[in-house]
Design a protein around this motif. Structure first.
Motif, PDB file in Angstrom:
ATOM      1  N   VAL A 126       0.861  -1.198   0.000  1.00  0.00           N
ATOM      2  CA  VAL A 126       0.000   0.000   0.000  1.00  0.00           C
ATOM      3  C   VAL A 126       0.893   1.242   0.000  1.00  0.00           C
ATOM      4  O   VAL A 126       2.115   1.141   0.214  1.00  0.00           O
ATOM      5  CB  VAL A 126      -0.939   0.050   1.236  1.00  0.00           C
ATOM      6  N   ILE A 133       3.731  -0.579   5.233  1.00  0.00           N
ATOM      7  CA  ILE A 133       3.213  -1.418   6.329  1.00  0.00           C
ATOM      8  C   ILE A 133       4.412  -1.867   7.168  1.00  0.00           C
ATOM      9  O   ILE A 133       5.416  -2.331   6.619  1.00  0.00           O
ATOM     10  CB  ILE A 133       2.503  -2.662   5.767  1.00  0.00           C
ATOM     11  N   ARG A 166      -4.064  -7.029  13.294  1.00  0.00           N
ATOM     12  CA  ARG A 166      -4.921  -7.285  12.126  1.00  0.00           C
ATOM     13  C   ARG A 166      -4.505  -8.567  11.409  1.00  0.00           C
ATOM     14  O   ARG A 166      -5.337  -9.431  11.107  1.00  0.00           O
ATOM     15  CB  ARG A 166      -4.840  -6.084  11.179  1.00  0.00           C
ATOM     16  N   ALA A 204      -2.342  -4.201  -2.433  1.00  0.00           N
ATOM     17  CA  ALA A 204      -3.646  -4.265  -1.759  1.00  0.00           C
ATOM     18  C   ALA A 204      -4.588  -3.196  -2.270  1.00  0.00           C
ATOM     19  O   ALA A 204      -4.192  -2.051  -2.495  1.00  0.00           O
ATOM     20  CB  ALA A 204      -3.450  -4.094  -0.257  1.00  0.00           C
ATOM     21  N   ALA A 228      -8.260  -3.435  -1.108  1.00  0.00           N
ATOM     22  CA  ALA A 228      -9.486  -3.895  -0.422  1.00  0.00           C
ATOM     23  C   ALA A 228      -9.886  -5.293  -0.871  1.00  0.00           C
ATOM     24  O   ALA A 228      -9.825  -5.624  -2.046  1.00  0.00           O
ATOM     25  CB  ALA A 228     -10.647  -2.940  -0.634  1.00  0.00           C
ATOM     26  N   GLY A 229     -10.278  -6.096   0.097  1.00  0.00           N
ATOM     27  CA  GLY A 229     -10.667  -7.487  -0.196  1.00  0.00           C
ATOM     28  C   GLY A 229      -9.457  -8.401  -0.246  1.00  0.00           C
ATOM     29  O   GLY A 229      -9.506  -9.455  -0.882  1.00  0.00           O
ATOM     30  N   THR A 230      -8.391  -8.044   0.469  1.00  0.00           N
ATOM     31  CA  THR A 230      -7.169  -8.866   0.381  1.00  0.00           C
ATOM     32  C   THR A 230      -7.336 -10.206   1.105  1.00  0.00           C
ATOM     33  O   THR A 230      -6.788 -11.213   0.668  1.00  0.00           O
ATOM     34  CB  THR A 230      -5.950  -8.122   0.958  1.00  0.00           C
ATOM     35  N   ARG A 231      -8.113 -10.229   2.212  1.00  0.00           N
ATOM     36  CA  ARG A 231      -8.255 -11.508   2.929  1.00  0.00           C
ATOM     37  C   ARG A 231      -9.041 -12.495   2.070  1.00  0.00           C
ATOM     38  O   ARG A 231      -8.747 -13.683   2.041  1.00  0.00           O
ATOM     39  CB  ARG A 231      -8.887 -11.305   4.312  1.00  0.00           C
ATOM     40  N   LYS A 270     -11.378  -0.147  -2.930  1.00  0.00           N
ATOM     41  CA  LYS A 270     -10.773   0.600  -1.816  1.00  0.00           C
ATOM     42  C   LYS A 270     -11.656   1.755  -1.292  1.00  0.00           C
ATOM     43  O   LYS A 270     -11.927   1.807  -0.089  1.00  0.00           O
ATOM     44  CB  LYS A 270      -9.395   1.104  -2.265  1.00  0.00           C
ATOM     45  N   ASP A 309     -14.609   0.371   0.516  1.00  0.00           N
ATOM     46  CA  ASP A 309     -14.214  -0.261   1.787  1.00  0.00           C
ATOM     47  C   ASP A 309     -13.902   0.811   2.829  1.00  0.00           C
ATOM     48  O   ASP A 309     -14.370   0.747   3.971  1.00  0.00           O
ATOM     49  CB  ASP A 309     -12.988  -1.150   1.526  1.00  0.00           C
ATOM     50  N   ASP A 319     -18.815  -3.571   5.707  1.00  0.00           N
ATOM     51  CA  ASP A 319     -17.932  -4.501   4.971  1.00  0.00           C
ATOM     52  C   ASP A 319     -18.174  -5.888   5.568  1.00  0.00           C
ATOM     53  O   ASP A 319     -18.047  -6.071   6.782  1.00  0.00           O
ATOM     54  CB  ASP A 319     -16.473  -4.055   5.177  1.00  0.00           C
TER      55      ASP A 319
HETATM   56  N1  UDP Z   1      -5.065  -1.155   4.288  1.00  0.00           N
HETATM   57  C1  UDP Z   1      -3.980  -0.308   4.408  1.00  0.00           C
HETATM   58  N2  UDP Z   1      -3.166  -0.448   5.510  1.00  0.00           N
HETATM   59  C2  UDP Z   1      -3.387  -1.377   6.460  1.00  0.00           C
HETATM   60  C3  UDP Z   1      -4.488  -2.232   6.299  1.00  0.00           C
HETATM   61  C4  UDP Z   1      -5.294  -2.092   5.233  1.00  0.00           C
HETATM   62  O1  UDP Z   1      -3.761   0.540   3.566  1.00  0.00           O
HETATM   63  O2  UDP Z   1      -2.627  -1.469   7.430  1.00  0.00           O
HETATM   64  C5  UDP Z   1      -5.935  -1.024   3.082  1.00  0.00           C
HETATM   65  C6  UDP Z   1      -5.654  -2.130   2.075  1.00  0.00           C
HETATM   66  O3  UDP Z   1      -5.782  -1.601   0.769  1.00  0.00           O
HETATM   67  C7  UDP Z   1      -6.736  -3.109   2.380  1.00  0.00           C
HETATM   68  C8  UDP Z   1      -7.881  -2.178   2.679  1.00  0.00           C
HETATM   69  O4  UDP Z   1      -7.298  -1.138   3.438  1.00  0.00           O
HETATM   70  O5  UDP Z   1      -7.000  -3.939   1.279  1.00  0.00           O
HETATM   71  C9  UDP Z   1      -9.018  -2.816   3.451  1.00  0.00           C
HETATM   72  O6  UDP Z   1      -8.515  -3.413   4.582  1.00  0.00           O
HETATM   73  P1  UDP Z   1      -9.371  -4.423   5.459  1.00  0.00           P
HETATM   74  O7  UDP Z   1      -8.788  -4.440   6.822  1.00  0.00           O
HETATM   75  O8  UDP Z   1     -10.809  -4.153   5.303  1.00  0.00           O
HETATM   76  O9  UDP Z   1      -9.021  -5.841   4.824  1.00  0.00           O
HETATM   77  P2  UDP Z   1      -9.319  -6.415   3.379  1.00  0.00           P
HETATM   78  O10 UDP Z   1     -10.545  -5.773   2.849  1.00  0.00           O
HETATM   79  O11 UDP Z   1      -8.117  -6.090   2.542  1.00  0.00           O
HETATM   80  O12 UDP Z   1      -9.457  -7.885   3.579  1.00  0.00           O
END
Ligand code: UDP
Length: 341
Positions: free
Chosen positions: A84, A88, A95, A130, A132-135, A175, A178, A184
């Protein structure tokens, strides 16, 4: 100042990235990308880029973690420092620890752990980019990496999120949706439709949750199809691949045919309306004159053709006559010679 968009969905029901509310982002997968891992998969989903690797089944150390009757499935989700814009911090976070735990559990009902007592199956999901929706992306990649490693499974697992923006439910959040949306709801499920992961952030009514689950089911059906196509490409026989290619070709042809017939229908409709317009604007007297002229022209060409045919016939007759003449001459000459003798 906040980057929150004023509107997420326009008056035609189209989202900021051009999708409809029930549409998932384009997904591509490639299996077997890491030669050292027992199984691997690289997945792109919209702007998400995820790499999954599986090692095992292998001996688990320390021994105190071993499970006598089954294997331990260890799942590690990690976002790369460069995934991102804001770097990170490397290493586990609250998380990533939480996502690792719930994602590993999403495979509980499908992985046949009883075949490998005391062993460990390690699943690593690395988020390279990343959006959004990475998990959910990681779960979709991990399921294929597990199959690639030859781990016996009862079926596949697919995952997709649903959320709420502008008061409407939307599938597979991007993104901005989200970050600034009202909810979400990431969900994972088996091919039988059993939900193996469900988390929620934000506020939704019970009706919205139920409708959201149905939307995710539709999305997961599409993801299962993508996963199966990838499996066929990797493990299918040439014949099976041919069947798949034929099916794809058939689908392409059908959609082309549909387009052509739609275009033809439109053309017909345009022609009909033009004819109708012409009929409405044309003077009936003019039409009669035109028809009479056309008939006259037909007669003239017919006459000309007849004349030509007659000329050709006459020419043929003449030629025959000319061709028979020399024979006659010869005979008279012969006859003359006879008389002279
Ligand atoms: N994200 C970020 N920094 C972080 C965590 C998340 O920029 O430390 C961004 C990343 O693009 C991620 C999105 O926020 O995909 C949404 O994060 P979420 O925790 O909802 O998880 P995700 O949707 O990726 O499963």
């Amino acid at each position: 100042m906040s980057d929150k968009p004023e509107k997420f969905i326009d008056e035609n029901g189209i989202r900021l990235d051009g999708r409809r509310v029930d549409e998932i982002r384009p997904m591509t997968v490639e299996m077997g990308v890491l030669t050292r891992a027992d199984g691997s998969c690289y997945l792109e989903w919209g702007n998400n880029k995820v790499l999954a690797a599986v090692y095992g089944p292998r001996e688990l150390h320390p021994r105190r973690l071993q499970r006598p009757g089954e294997a331990l499935v260890r799942y590690r989700y990690n976002m790369a420092a460069f995934s991102v814009e804001d770097r990170i911090r490397p290493g586990p976070s609250r998380r990533s620890t939480e996502i690792s735990k719930v994602s590993g559990e999403a495979f509980e009902p499908v992985v046949m752990k009883q075949f490998y007592p005391s062993a460990v199956i390690d699943v690593f999901a690395e988020v390279l980019q990343a959006d959004a929706g990475t998990r959910t992306a990681a779960i979709n990649a991990a399921t294929l990496a597990l199959v690639d490693a030859g781990i016996p499974m009862k079926g596949l697992v697919a995952a997709c999120a649903v959320g709420k923006v502008d008061g409407q439910l939307v599938l597979d959040l991007n993104k901005p949706e989200d970050n600034y949306g009202d909810a979400d709801l990431p969900i994972a499920m088996t091919e039988d439709g059993d939900i193996t992961l469900l988390q929620m952030d934000g506020n939704l009514t019970v009706e919205e949750v139920n409708k959201g689950i149905e939307m995710v089911r539709e999305g997961c059906e599409q993801i299962f199809a993508i996963q199966k196509a990838a499996l066929l490409e990797r493990f299918g026989t040439a014949e099976e691949e041919e069947v798949l290619e034929d099916a794809e070709l058939q689908a392409e042809l059908m959609s082309e045919e549909e387009e052509v017939s739609e275009a033809a229908e439109e053309e017909d409709a345009v022609e009909e309306s033009e004819d109708l317009e012409a009929a409405e604007t044309e003077d009936p007297e003019d039409v009669e004159v035109e028809e009479a002229e056309a008939m006259f022209e037909e007669d003239v060409t017919e006459f000309e053709v007849n004349e030509e045919e007659a000329e050709e016939e006459a020419a043929e007759v003449n030629e025959e006559d000319i061709a028979s003449e020399p024979e006659g001459e010869e005979s008279t000459e012969e006859e003359g010679e006879k008389y002279e003798q």
